[in-house]
Scaffold this motif. Sequence first.
Motif, mmCIF file in Angstrom:
data_model
loop_
_atom_site.group_PDB
_atom_site.id
_atom_site.type_symbol
_atom_site.label_atom_id
_atom_site.label_comp_id
_atom_site.label_asym_id
_atom_site.label_seq_id
_atom_site.Cartn_x
_atom_site.Cartn_y
_atom_site.Cartn_z
ATOM 1 N N PHE A 82 0.865 -1.184 0.000
ATOM 2 C CA PHE A 82 0.000 0.000 0.000
ATOM 3 C C PHE A 82 0.899 1.230 0.000
ATOM 4 O O PHE A 82 1.697 1.420 0.921
ATOM 5 N N LEU A 83 0.780 2.034 -1.041
ATOM 6 C CA LEU A 83 1.559 3.264 -1.171
ATOM 7 C C LEU A 83 0.623 4.455 -1.016
ATOM 8 O O LEU A 83 -0.569 4.371 -1.325
ATOM 9 N N MET A 84 1.161 5.562 -0.532
ATOM 10 C CA MET A 84 0.391 6.808 -0.475
ATOM 11 C C MET A 84 1.360 7.963 -0.732
ATOM 12 O O MET A 84 2.561 7.836 -0.477
ATOM 13 N N PRO A 85 0.869 9.085 -1.254
ATOM 14 C CA PRO A 85 1.776 10.196 -1.534
ATOM 15 C C PRO A 85 2.023 11.079 -0.315
ATOM 16 O O PRO A 85 1.178 11.216 0.564
ATOM 17 N N GLY A 86 3.211 11.676 -0.304
ATOM 18 C CA GLY A 86 3.512 12.765 0.625
ATOM 19 C C GLY A 86 3.592 14.050 -0.168
ATOM 20 O O GLY A 86 3.325 14.081 -1.373
ATOM 21 N N ASN A 87 3.990 15.128 0.487
ATOM 22 C CA ASN A 87 4.071 16.410 -0.203
ATOM 23 C C ASN A 87 5.053 16.382 -1.373
ATOM 24 O O ASN A 87 4.792 16.921 -2.446
ATOM 25 N N HIS A 88 6.192 15.698 -1.201
ATOM 26 C CA HIS A 88 7.208 15.680 -2.273
ATOM 27 C C HIS A 88 6.745 14.921 -3.505
ATOM 28 O O HIS A 88 7.235 15.178 -4.607
ATOM 29 N N SER A 129 -3.836 21.641 -0.259
ATOM 30 C CA SER A 129 -2.437 22.055 -0.114
ATOM 31 C C SER A 129 -2.057 22.972 -1.262
ATOM 32 O O SER A 129 -2.813 23.120 -2.229
ATOM 33 N N LEU A 130 -0.866 23.549 -1.154
ATOM 34 C CA LEU A 130 -0.383 24.460 -2.198
ATOM 35 C C LEU A 130 0.315 23.722 -3.331
ATOM 36 O O LEU A 130 0.856 24.353 -4.227
ATOM 37 N N PHE A 131 0.291 22.387 -3.298
ATOM 38 C CA PHE A 131 1.049 21.639 -4.310
ATOM 39 C C PHE A 131 0.280 20.517 -4.994
ATOM 40 O O PHE A 131 0.700 20.053 -6.046
ATOM 41 N N SER A 132 -0.855 20.046 -4.440
ATOM 42 C CA SER A 132 -1.502 18.860 -5.021
ATOM 43 C C SER A 132 -2.471 19.177 -6.160
ATOM 44 O O SER A 132 -2.958 18.272 -6.829
ATOM 45 N N ALA A 133 -2.749 20.456 -6.353
ATOM 46 C CA ALA A 133 -3.630 20.865 -7.462
ATOM 47 C C ALA A 133 -2.958 22.016 -8.198
ATOM 48 O O ALA A 133 -2.193 22.782 -7.610
ATOM 49 N N ALA A 158 1.884 26.188 10.432
ATOM 50 C CA ALA A 158 1.485 27.042 9.302
ATOM 51 C C ALA A 158 2.634 27.094 8.302
ATOM 52 O O ALA A 158 3.340 28.093 8.184
ATOM 53 N N ARG A 159 2.832 25.980 7.613
ATOM 54 C CA ARG A 159 3.959 25.815 6.687
ATOM 55 C C ARG A 159 3.440 25.443 5.307
ATOM 56 O O ARG A 159 2.480 24.670 5.186
ATOM 57 N N GLU A 160 4.127 25.938 4.280
ATOM 58 C CA GLU A 160 3.708 25.656 2.905
ATOM 59 C C GLU A 160 3.882 24.199 2.525
ATOM 60 O O GLU A 160 3.283 23.728 1.570
ATOM 61 N N TRP A 161 4.717 23.468 3.293
ATOM 62 C CA TRP A 161 4.934 22.052 2.969
ATOM 63 C C TRP A 161 4.025 21.107 3.742
ATOM 64 O O TRP A 161 4.207 19.897 3.720
ATOM 65 N N ASN A 162 3.025 21.650 4.410
ATOM 66 C CA ASN A 162 1.996 20.826 5.044
ATOM 67 C C ASN A 162 0.702 20.912 4.237
ATOM 68 O O ASN A 162 0.611 21.672 3.271
ATOM 69 N N GLY A 163 -0.296 20.148 4.646
ATOM 70 C CA GLY A 163 -1.583 20.174 3.954
ATOM 71 C C GLY A 163 -2.690 19.772 4.908
ATOM 72 O O GLY A 163 -2.446 19.549 6.107
#
Length: 280
Positions: A82-88, A129-133, A158-163
Motif C-alpha cells: 500500500f503506497l500513499m503520496p507525501g508532499n514531495h 495544499s499548495l502543491f496537489s492541485a 502554518a507551513r507551505e509544505w503541510n496540507g
Amino acid sequence: MPHETPLLRFGVIADPQYADLPPWLEMDRYYANSLGKLREAIGALNGEDLSFVVTLGDLIDRNWESYDPVLSAYEGLQHESFLMPGNHDFAVAPDRLADIHARLGMPAAWHDFSRDGFRFIVIEGNEISLFSAPEGHPRRTLARERLATLRAQGAINAREWNGGIGEEQFAWLKETLEQARSAGEQVIVMGHYPLFPENEHNLWGHERLTDLFARSGNVVAYLNGHNHAGNLGRNGNTWYVNFKGMVDTEKENTFAVVEIFPDRIAIIGHGREESRTLPL
C-alpha cells in the motif's frame, strides 16, 4: 501473561524520497542512496510473515521520472503493498498532478481495507495544499485561505509544505470509523502527516482528527511519516507513531515491522527506527 501470537503483522516504510540528485548535506538527506536502502528493506521484509507493507508517503523527492526506479524496486516486494503520496510526491509538472494516486496504484485518494478483524484507513493529507492541485484550482485557493488563517493564529504548523483534508474526506472518515465500530473492528489510521504531539510538521486542522479519534474510541493507532526525526505520543486511546525518514543519513536504513496483539502493539525497528511496546 502476555499474548505471544500476534493477531496481525505488517511492514512500514517512510519517506524514501528518492531522486537522482546530490545529497543535501545540511539536512543529512541522501536522495540517490534511498534506492539501495529500499531494496535492502524490501529484502528484509520479504523474509517476514506479513499481511502487507505500507509506505507512508514521499516515495520521491521530485520529478515524475523519479517514480520509475522507485516503483521498480517495489516490484521485488513479495507482500501486498500500500503506497500513499507525501508532499514531495507532488513535486512534478502540473499536468501530472492528477495522475499521482494512479501511479502509486491506489484505489482512491483515501480508502480503507480490513485485515484480520482490523480496519485500516488511509487518509490523504495533501488534499488541501499548495502543491496537489494546479494554480487556479479551488483546492489551491482553499489551501491559501487555510494557511493564512493558521498564520494569523500563530500556528507552528502554518507551513507551505503541510496540507489538510477537505469536508468530504472528513465526513467519509467519520462515517468509516462509525462503520468499523458497528462491525466491532478496531482501527489503525495511516497518513503522511503527523497529528500529535504538536509539531511544525502536523496536518493542518490536526485537532479535528485527534478529537474525532478520541470520540470514536476505536482508533488504536495513527501511523505517519513526514517528520523525518520521528515522534511518539498518546492521546486518549490512540497511539501516534511517526516513523523516521529513510532518506536521512548516508548509509543507515530505517523501517519497521508492526505486530498487533490483543493487549499491545509491538514495533520492531530496523536501523534507526526504534523498537517500542505500546500497551493497549
